[in-house]
Design a protein around this motif. Structure first.
Motif, mmCIF file in Angstrom:
data_model
loop_
_atom_site.group_PDB
_atom_site.id
_atom_site.type_symbol
_atom_site.label_atom_id
_atom_site.label_comp_id
_atom_site.label_asym_id
_atom_site.label_seq_id
_atom_site.Cartn_x
_atom_site.Cartn_y
_atom_site.Cartn_z
ATOM 1 N N MET A 19 0.840 -1.206 0.000
ATOM 2 C CA MET A 19 0.000 0.000 0.000
ATOM 3 C C MET A 19 0.874 1.255 0.000
ATOM 4 O O MET A 19 0.588 2.232 -0.693
ATOM 5 C CB MET A 19 -0.926 -0.014 1.226
ATOM 6 C CG MET A 19 -1.951 -1.149 1.163
ATOM 7 S SD MET A 19 -2.632 -1.538 2.786
ATOM 8 C CE MET A 19 -3.704 -0.142 3.024
ATOM 9 N N LEU A 20 1.952 1.220 0.768
ATOM 10 C CA LEU A 20 2.842 2.387 0.867
ATOM 11 C C LEU A 20 3.521 2.710 -0.458
ATOM 12 O O LEU A 20 3.731 3.869 -0.788
ATOM 13 C CB LEU A 20 3.943 2.122 1.901
ATOM 14 C CG LEU A 20 3.553 2.195 3.365
ATOM 15 C CD1 LEU A 20 4.674 1.632 4.230
ATOM 16 C CD2 LEU A 20 3.245 3.644 3.772
ATOM 17 N N LEU A 21 3.870 1.672 -1.230
ATOM 18 C CA LEU A 21 4.621 1.944 -2.464
ATOM 19 C C LEU A 21 3.782 2.748 -3.439
ATOM 20 O O LEU A 21 4.320 3.556 -4.204
ATOM 21 C CB LEU A 21 5.152 0.649 -3.095
ATOM 22 C CG LEU A 21 4.219 -0.393 -3.672
ATOM 23 C CD1 LEU A 21 3.897 -0.141 -5.123
ATOM 24 C CD2 LEU A 21 4.881 -1.770 -3.545
ATOM 25 N N GLY A 206 -2.666 4.248 8.143
ATOM 26 C CA GLY A 206 -2.733 5.637 8.613
ATOM 27 C C GLY A 206 -1.731 5.890 9.734
ATOM 28 O O GLY A 206 -1.078 6.940 9.767
ATOM 29 N N ARG A 207 -1.595 4.891 10.630
ATOM 30 C CA ARG A 207 -0.629 5.067 11.732
ATOM 31 C C ARG A 207 0.797 5.170 11.179
ATOM 32 O O ARG A 207 1.609 5.960 11.664
ATOM 33 C CB ARG A 207 -0.678 3.845 12.676
ATOM 34 C CG ARG A 207 -1.903 3.791 13.543
ATOM 35 C CD ARG A 207 -1.836 2.547 14.442
ATOM 36 N NE ARG A 207 -3.182 2.152 14.815
ATOM 37 C CZ ARG A 207 -3.586 0.912 15.023
ATOM 38 N NH1 ARG A 207 -2.741 -0.099 14.928
ATOM 39 N NH2 ARG A 207 -4.820 0.655 15.357
ATOM 40 N N ILE A 208 1.102 4.341 10.168
ATOM 41 C CA ILE A 208 2.465 4.367 9.607
ATOM 42 C C ILE A 208 2.722 5.720 8.932
ATOM 43 O O ILE A 208 3.759 6.350 9.156
ATOM 44 C CB ILE A 208 2.669 3.210 8.590
ATOM 45 C CG1 ILE A 208 2.578 1.862 9.300
ATOM 46 C CG2 ILE A 208 4.011 3.354 7.864
ATOM 47 C CD1 ILE A 208 2.662 0.645 8.381
ATOM 48 N N LEU A 209 1.749 6.172 8.144
ATOM 49 C CA LEU A 209 1.932 7.458 7.443
ATOM 50 C C LEU A 209 2.091 8.590 8.456
ATOM 51 O O LEU A 209 2.907 9.492 8.271
ATOM 52 C CB LEU A 209 0.760 7.715 6.494
ATOM 53 C CG LEU A 209 0.719 6.792 5.263
ATOM 54 C CD1 LEU A 209 -0.597 6.939 4.512
ATOM 55 C CD2 LEU A 209 1.892 7.055 4.328
ATOM 56 N N GLY A 210 1.335 8.506 9.544
ATOM 57 C CA GLY A 210 1.456 9.519 10.602
ATOM 58 C C GLY A 210 2.852 9.467 11.230
ATOM 59 O O GLY A 210 3.501 10.499 11.439
ATOM 60 N N ALA A 211 3.346 8.246 11.468
ATOM 61 C CA ALA A 211 4.646 8.096 12.133
ATOM 62 C C ALA A 211 5.792 8.599 11.268
ATOM 63 O O ALA A 211 6.776 9.136 11.776
ATOM 64 C CB ALA A 211 4.878 6.623 12.491
ATOM 65 N N ILE A 212 5.660 8.435 9.930
ATOM 66 C CA ILE A 212 6.772 8.881 9.077
ATOM 67 C C ILE A 212 6.551 10.308 8.566
ATOM 68 O O ILE A 212 7.321 10.822 7.755
ATOM 69 C CB ILE A 212 7.038 7.905 7.895
ATOM 70 C CG1 ILE A 212 5.827 7.800 6.949
ATOM 71 C CG2 ILE A 212 7.444 6.536 8.410
ATOM 72 C CD1 ILE A 212 6.074 6.908 5.727
ATOM 73 N N GLY A 213 5.432 10.903 8.995
ATOM 74 C CA GLY A 213 5.222 12.315 8.703
ATOM 75 C C GLY A 213 4.718 12.630 7.319
ATOM 76 O O GLY A 213 4.973 13.703 6.787
ATOM 77 N N THR A 214 3.954 11.674 6.695
ATOM 78 C CA THR A 214 3.394 11.988 5.366
ATOM 79 C C THR A 214 1.875 11.816 5.354
ATOM 80 O O THR A 214 1.286 11.676 4.291
ATOM 81 C CB THR A 214 3.991 11.095 4.253
ATOM 82 O OG1 THR A 214 3.731 9.756 4.597
ATOM 83 C CG2 THR A 214 5.458 11.318 4.092
ATOM 84 N N ALA A 215 1.250 11.802 6.546
ATOM 85 C CA ALA A 215 -0.210 11.596 6.601
ATOM 86 C C ALA A 215 -0.931 12.843 6.103
ATOM 87 O O ALA A 215 -0.392 13.930 6.185
ATOM 88 C CB ALA A 215 -0.633 11.285 8.022
#
Ligand code: AP5
Ligand code: MG
Length: 215
Positions: A19-21, A206-215
């Motif tokens: 999903m991230l890619l 959503g949690r991952i995107l928030g953690a890496i700062g791209t949410a």
């Protein structure tokens, strides 16, 4: 963005990386997928790796370090990549650091995904993967529309050889001994982001995107 997805077997590294890619427009580099392709093609590397993989052990560091050294220098990695399942030992992490400093780059974020052991076993015993495109399903948690058929490409779904309970327990034990120490390794470097891997797949994204700062 050069990131690492760290976590035990079944934590959702592959599911989240796919999903991230799309969101980040950078490739997923899964050493497990690369090794399985080599096993399928019967290459010398695949023949060497197969017995380690089937028993749930790790393939020798020299083999996977060589895979990564070549892959991260490919053209499509110029804007970054998602490492899924690498590094898995302190020796691999140190080799990666050396490689990246030689290339004048470094890792931006290490996302550690965690879930409890019984949930991991439930996820792995029910996993089905597409032989053609590698998309992942689960018989209960993420079932395909038609049994045994990939929703994405119509390919055939299969169960991985190492998704039998004995191999799963061995993989979890190897994770605890050899890979978990990387959490402290990256915490010490200040790049670690700890993400709860329990819950809905989208919610975790959503949690991952928030953690890496791209949410
Ligand atoms: P590898 O292929 O990397 O396997 P792994 O680390 O054991 O991880 P998995 O792929 O099993 O789990 P995952 O976290 O990707 O979970 P997934 O998203 O599929 O490595 C295989 C082998 O290769 C190793 O054992 C080793 O031998 C060798 N190898 C690889 N890299 C190596 C290295 N660096 N060094 C040495 N040896 C190496 O999800 C699992 C299931 O759960 C799916 O069915 C999915 O649909 C479902 N699911 C996902 N998220 C959720 C959710 N939130 N809720 C419910 N279900 C979910
Ligand atoms: Mg995976």
């Amino acid at each position: 963005m050069r990131m690492i997805l760290l976590g035990p077997p079944g934590a959702g590294k592959g599911t989240q990386a796919k999903m991230l890619l799309e969101k980040l427009a950078i490739p997923q580099i899964s050493t497990g997928d690369i090794l399985r392709a080599a096993v399928k093609d019967g290459t010398p590397m695949g023949l060497e790796a197969k017995s380690f993989m089937d028993s749930g052990g790790l393939v020798p560091d020299s083999v996977v370090i060589g895979i990564i050294r070549d892959r991260i220098q490919d053209e499509d990695c110029s804007k970054g990549y998602i490492l899924d399942g690498f590094p898995r030992t302190i020796a691999q992490a140190e080799a990666l650091d050396t490689m990246l400093s030689e290339l004048g780059s470094g890792i931006d974020a290490v996302v550690s995904l965690q879930a409890d052991e019984e949930e991991l076993v439930r996820r792995l015993t029910g996993r089905r993967t597409c032989r053609s495109c590698g998309f992942g399903f689960h018989v209960m948690f993420k079932p395909p529309k038609a049994e045994g058929v990939c929703d994405e490409c119509g390919g055939e779904l299969y169960q991985r050889d190492d998704d039998q309970e004995t191999a799963i327990r061995e993989r979890l034990s190897v994770y605890g001994e050899q890979t978990q120490p990387l959490i402290d390794y990256y915490r010490g470097k200040g790049t670690l982001k700890e993400v709860d891997g329990l819950g809905e797949i989208q919610e975790i994204q959503g949690r991952i995107l928030g953690a890496i700062g791209t949410a």
